[in-house]
Design a protein around this motif. Structure first.
Motif, short mmCIF file in Angstrom:
data_model
loop_
_atom_site.label_atom_id
_atom_site.label_comp_id
_atom_site.label_asym_id
_atom_site.label_seq_id
_atom_site.Cartn_x
_atom_site.Cartn_y
_atom_site.Cartn_z
N PRO A 179 -61.85 162.32 65.42
CA PRO A 179 -60.53 161.90 64.93
C PRO A 179 -60.68 160.96 63.75
O PRO A 179 -61.69 160.25 63.63
CB PRO A 179 -59.90 161.20 66.14
N LEU A 180 -59.70 160.95 62.90
CA LEU A 180 -59.76 160.16 61.67
C LEU A 180 -60.05 158.69 61.93
O LEU A 180 -60.77 158.05 61.16
CB LEU A 180 -58.43 160.32 60.92
N ALA A 181 -59.52 158.15 63.01
CA ALA A 181 -59.70 156.72 63.29
C ALA A 181 -61.17 156.34 63.40
O ALA A 181 -61.53 155.18 63.15
CB ALA A 181 -58.97 156.36 64.58
N PHE A 182 -62.05 157.30 63.74
CA PHE A 182 -63.47 157.01 63.89
C PHE A 182 -64.17 156.76 62.56
O PHE A 182 -65.34 156.36 62.54
CB PHE A 182 -64.17 158.17 64.61
N MET A 183 -63.50 156.99 61.44
CA MET A 183 -64.13 156.83 60.13
C MET A 183 -63.96 155.42 59.57
O MET A 183 -64.58 155.08 58.56
CB MET A 183 -63.56 157.85 59.14
N ARG A 184 -63.15 154.62 60.21
CA ARG A 184 -62.86 153.28 59.69
C ARG A 184 -64.15 152.44 59.62
O ARG A 184 -64.97 152.44 60.53
CB ARG A 184 -61.83 152.59 60.58
N GLY A 185 -64.31 151.73 58.49
CA GLY A 185 -65.44 150.82 58.33
C GLY A 185 -66.74 151.46 57.92
O GLY A 185 -67.75 150.77 57.79
N ARG A 186 -66.75 152.77 57.66
CA ARG A 186 -67.99 153.46 57.32
C ARG A 186 -68.05 153.78 55.83
O ARG A 186 -67.04 153.81 55.14
CB ARG A 186 -68.10 154.76 58.13
N THR A 187 -69.27 154.04 55.35
CA THR A 187 -69.48 154.59 54.02
C THR A 187 -70.27 155.88 54.19
O THR A 187 -71.35 155.87 54.80
CB THR A 187 -70.25 153.61 53.12
N MET A 231 -57.69 154.59 53.65
CA MET A 231 -58.95 154.28 54.34
C MET A 231 -59.93 155.44 54.22
O MET A 231 -61.10 155.26 53.90
CB MET A 231 -58.66 153.97 55.81
N CYS A 232 -59.45 156.66 54.46
CA CYS A 232 -60.32 157.83 54.44
C CYS A 232 -60.93 158.06 53.06
O CYS A 232 -62.14 158.25 52.92
CB CYS A 232 -59.54 159.06 54.89
N LEU A 233 -60.09 158.03 52.04
CA LEU A 233 -60.57 158.31 50.68
C LEU A 233 -61.61 157.29 50.23
O LEU A 233 -62.55 157.63 49.51
CB LEU A 233 -59.40 158.33 49.71
N THR A 234 -61.46 156.05 50.66
CA THR A 234 -62.39 155.00 50.23
C THR A 234 -63.67 154.96 51.06
O THR A 234 -64.51 154.10 50.85
CB THR A 234 -61.70 153.62 50.27
N ARG A 235 -63.83 155.93 51.98
CA ARG A 235 -65.09 156.05 52.72
C ARG A 235 -66.14 156.80 51.92
O ARG A 235 -67.33 156.77 52.25
CB ARG A 235 -64.89 156.80 54.04
N LEU A 236 -65.73 157.55 50.90
CA LEU A 236 -66.63 158.46 50.19
C LEU A 236 -67.76 157.71 49.53
O LEU A 236 -67.54 156.77 48.75
CB LEU A 236 -65.85 159.26 49.15
#
Length: 327
Positions: free
Chosen positions: A224-232, A253-258
């Protein structure tokens, strides 16, 4: 080779030189030919590998172009399925000079299945080209246009070629407001129902055991999308599916994980937003905010690109008319 002899009385005769390919072209119990008869308003008689098409000159010539082009695709190893008859009909009746091979040349070869996944419409071809040429791609369109399936196919093919080290497939679990505690099981069991379509696509492209091994090794992550928070996310092929159900802040949040050497595909159907009415769709907001960014691609699918049952296109158009009239 296909030999042709045109007779008097509005009749064209075609002869195909490969029995096996001719059977694939004609379809089980000549189903493809019957479909083409219905669409063109002609009569098609099959005897072995010979075909006799009779009817108005313009219609039998379209039938000839469709059958010859599909047969040439079969000879080059491209699969032809029933829905291709409809798409070939739509393309070649709109543009008699259309080349189906140029469309199918954007195929994605999957060694594990020993088959190619090919774009079935010009819109799908443009979508694959956008994914190949850009690090971030947004796609909007109705159900059945291949937004998710083609993106997963591109990700799997890229992983096989070692272009990326990892695939991340994410979806917002919006149906339960991301408060999944009332569901039975551990966290993975709670979110799996929302991620099922992504698993289905993977299983269609690779052996089940291989998918499970790659997930166990963290080479493929479905979450789920929430699991991507805080990652790069470095060296990853990231797909955010059902993005119309992301909030403004989730999308940011998602776009800035890239991270470095990564690619991201964001897709959704903006006619099926499940967010509360007072919350903005992050997909629509991102499209508005980022549309002028030169290095981000934006692609729109339409009803013409629907590749499920032919009735799906009619259903989508009927609902669209109703919504424009009554809402």
């Amino acid at each position: 080779m296909v030999s042709k002899k045109k007779k008097s009385g509005n009749v064209i005769t075609l002869r195909f030189d490969d029995n096996s390919l001719a059977r694939d072209l004609f379809g089980s119990e000549d189903r493809h030919l019957k479909d083409l008869e219905k669409r063109l308003g002609v009569e098609i008689d099959a005897r072995g590998t010979d075909l006799r098409i009779s009817g108005p000159d313009s219609d039998i010539e379209v039938g000839e172009r469709i059958l010859n082009q599909l047969y040439n695709l079969l000879k080059k190893g491209y699969p032809v399925i029933g829905s291709d008859i409809e798409r070939a009909f739509r393309l070649l009746t709109r543009d008699s000079s259309a080349n189906l091979e140029s469309l199918f040349s954007e195929s994605i070869f999957l060694p594990a299945r020993k088959r190619a996944i090919v774009p079935r419409t010009p819109g799908q071809k443009a979508y694959l080209e956008a994914i190949r040429d850009n690090d971030i791609v947004f796609a909007i369109g109705p159900a059945g246009t291949g937004k998710s399936y083609l993106a997963v196919a591109m990700a799997v093919a890229s992983l096989v070629k070692k272009d990326y080290e990892k695939i991340i497939l994410a979806r917002p679990a919006v149906e339960a407001g991301e408060k999944l505690g009332f569901l039975p099981g551990d966290m993975q069991e709670k979110v799996n129902p929302y991620l099922r379509p992504l698993y289905d696509a993977l299983y269609d492209m690779m052996d089940v055991e291989k998918v499970e091994d790659l997930i166990a090794d963290d080479v493929i992550e479905v979450a789920p999308l929430a699991f991507m928070r805080g990652r790069t996310l470095h060296n990853c092929f990231v797909i955010l599916d059902e993005a119309q159900n992301c909030s403004y802040h989730q999308m940011k949040m998602c776009l800035t994980r890239l991270g470095v050497d990564s690619k991201m595909v964001v897709n959704g159907d903006v006619t099926q937003i499940d967010l509360p009415e007072d919350r903005r769709s992050g997909l629509l907001e991102a499209w508005r905010i980022l549309e002028d960014c030169e290095d981000i691609a934006f692609h729109r699918f339409t009803e013409v690109d629907i590749v499920r049952h032919p009735l799906i296109g009619e259903i989508v158009k009927a609902y669209k008319r109703d919504e424009e009239t009554n809402h």
